[in-house]
Write an enzyme that holds these catalytic residues in place. Structure first.
Site, mmCIF file in Angstrom:
data_model
loop_
_atom_site.group_PDB
_atom_site.id
_atom_site.type_symbol
_atom_site.label_atom_id
_atom_site.label_comp_id
_atom_site.label_asym_id
_atom_site.label_seq_id
_atom_site.Cartn_x
_atom_site.Cartn_y
_atom_site.Cartn_z
ATOM 1 C CE1 TYR A 25 -4.207 1.553 0.101
ATOM 2 C CE2 TYR A 25 -3.249 2.960 1.799
ATOM 3 C CZ TYR A 25 -4.254 2.693 0.906
ATOM 4 O OH TYR A 25 -5.333 3.555 0.799
ATOM 5 C CG ASP A 83 11.703 -4.393 -8.474
ATOM 6 O OD1 ASP A 83 10.520 -4.712 -8.703
ATOM 7 O OD2 ASP A 83 12.317 -3.524 -9.119
ATOM 8 C CD GLU A 84 14.378 -3.593 -2.693
ATOM 9 O OE1 GLU A 84 14.354 -2.596 -1.942
ATOM 10 O OE2 GLU A 84 14.106 -3.539 -3.913
ATOM 11 C CG HIS A 108 9.857 -3.135 -12.610
ATOM 12 N ND1 HIS A 108 10.230 -2.902 -13.920
ATOM 13 C CD2 HIS A 108 11.024 -3.205 -11.907
ATOM 14 C CE1 HIS A 108 11.558 -2.817 -13.992
ATOM 15 N NE2 HIS A 108 12.053 -3.014 -12.781
ATOM 16 C CG ASP A 191 11.617 0.864 -15.406
ATOM 17 O OD1 ASP A 191 10.856 1.840 -15.507
ATOM 18 O OD2 ASP A 191 12.084 0.478 -14.311
ATOM 19 C CD GLU A 195 14.316 2.664 -12.843
ATOM 20 O OE1 GLU A 195 13.129 2.533 -12.536
ATOM 21 O OE2 GLU A 195 15.198 1.817 -12.542
ATOM 22 C CD GLU A 227 21.623 30.143 -14.251
ATOM 23 O OE1 GLU A 227 21.232 29.574 -15.293
ATOM 24 O OE2 GLU A 227 21.098 31.187 -13.815
ATOM 25 C CB SER A 252 16.752 33.146 -25.118
ATOM 26 O OG SER A 252 17.937 32.431 -24.773
#
Length: 332
Positions: A25, A83-84, A108, A191, A195, A227, A252
């Site tokens: 959840y 996943d693990e 996944h 995927d 990443e 920046e 620009s």
């Protein structure tokens, strides 16, 4: 281009009178569970006994059971924990209850593709992968829209697996935006590559090194942060809305000229060669093996690197500057 399946084609009714167990959840889990429930499906949230999410799910009006109990009664089991943690949980709480004709689902493909989970041959196995975080999946659903999803059928025992995956995609709102066919292999490898080479590894390192170059040249860290990190969102938002052309239209002419002249000096042929090496290591299982070993050894390198990264000067400067931005109130 592959066909994109829209909501009218996804309303297959293949989940009518079936029970869906959402294992976990968290970000995706809460969104899937709530969206499916509000779409009229019978949903159970499956958690370990003592989970902090138990009360939260119940407060949202969802039925909560332990994973073992939920998978006994569920017809479709969507695994949405990390996943693990999936293989051990699957062996202990799901496999003993994975009887003939049930469906096992993932967002996944990692554990199926790398055979960390090997399902029995008498069940359906499919993938529904929203292309957005869970909070977006939930927010878009509540306003009548949806997040595009990838779908894949890995094992079609019943002959009805695609219809089940379509119904699931419809239930979480994915059909409103569209479902695009893929495979577990393609979803997993692209995927991981995205990443590592671009979205997380690539962009994080680009921002940090840009910041370091300006600071080492004697410029104020505050200017360097603005920046090289702050304005990244402005650029990415424009790309998100309309691609590179939209971004170049909005900036620009000076910035656009710099884009054309300098981009390939930063992302060189050597960079591309290294990206291809990263992809090969994903494809041949090297990355998966290393990540599995890292978890088996207590995550010492992972935890050390996580700690060091939080101490980078760009993080300290950024925290101070973000405190000045009244519109930016992230959940810590």
């Amino acid at each position: 281009m592959k066909k994109i399946y829209k909501d009218a084609e996804c309303q297959t009714h293949a989940l009518d009178n079936k029970t869906v167990a959402i294992v976990g959840y968290g970000s995706q889990g809460h969104a899937h569970a709530l969206n499916l429930k509000e779409s009229g499906y019978n949903v159970i949230v499956a958690l370990y006994d003592g989970s902090k999410s138990w009360a939260k799910a119940e407060a949202a009006g969802l039925k909560v059971m332990t994973t073992a109990e939920a998978t006994k009664v569920a017809d479709v089991i969507m695994i949405l924990i990390n996943d693990e943690h999936q293989p051990a949980m699957y062996e202990k709480d799901i496999l003993p209850n994975l009887t003939e004709g049930k469906a096992l689902a993932f967002a996944h493909g990692f554990n199926i593709h790398f055979q960390r989970i090997v399902p029995p041959t008498n069940v359906d196995v499919f993938l529904i992968a929203p292309k957005g975080p869970g909070h977006t999946v939930r927010a878009e659903y509540t306003i009548g829209r949806g997040v595009p999803c990838l779908y894949a059928v890995y094992q079609d025992y019943t002959g009805n697996c695609r219809d089940i995956s379509f119904a699931y995609g419809h239930g979480i709102g994915g059909g409103r935006a569209g479902l695009l066919e893929t495979t577990f292999r393609e979803e997993t490898e692209t995927d991981l590559f995205g990443e590592q080479a671009v979205l997380c590894g690539g962009v994080s390192e680009l921002m940090k090194v840009g910041f370091e170059v300006l600071c080492e040249a004697g410029y104020d860290p505050e200017n360097a942060y603005y920046e090289c990190m702050h304005e990244m969102k402005l650029i990415v938002d424009m790309v998100y809305q309309g691609g590179l052309s939209r971004m170049r239209y909005s900036i620009s002419d000076t910035a656009e000229y710099g884009d054309y002249c300098i981009g390939k000096r930063i992302i060189t042929d050597e960079t591309k060669k290294e990206m291809k090496k990263v992809l090969r290591e994903i494809q041949d299982g090297t990355f998966a093996k290393n990540w599995i070993l890292e978890n088996q050894c207590g995550r010492m390198n992972f935890n050390a690197r996580r700690r060091l990264e939080t101490e980078h000067p760009i993080e300290k400067v950024g925290k101070e500057l973000r405190a000045l931005m009244s519109w930016n109130t992230p959940n810590e």
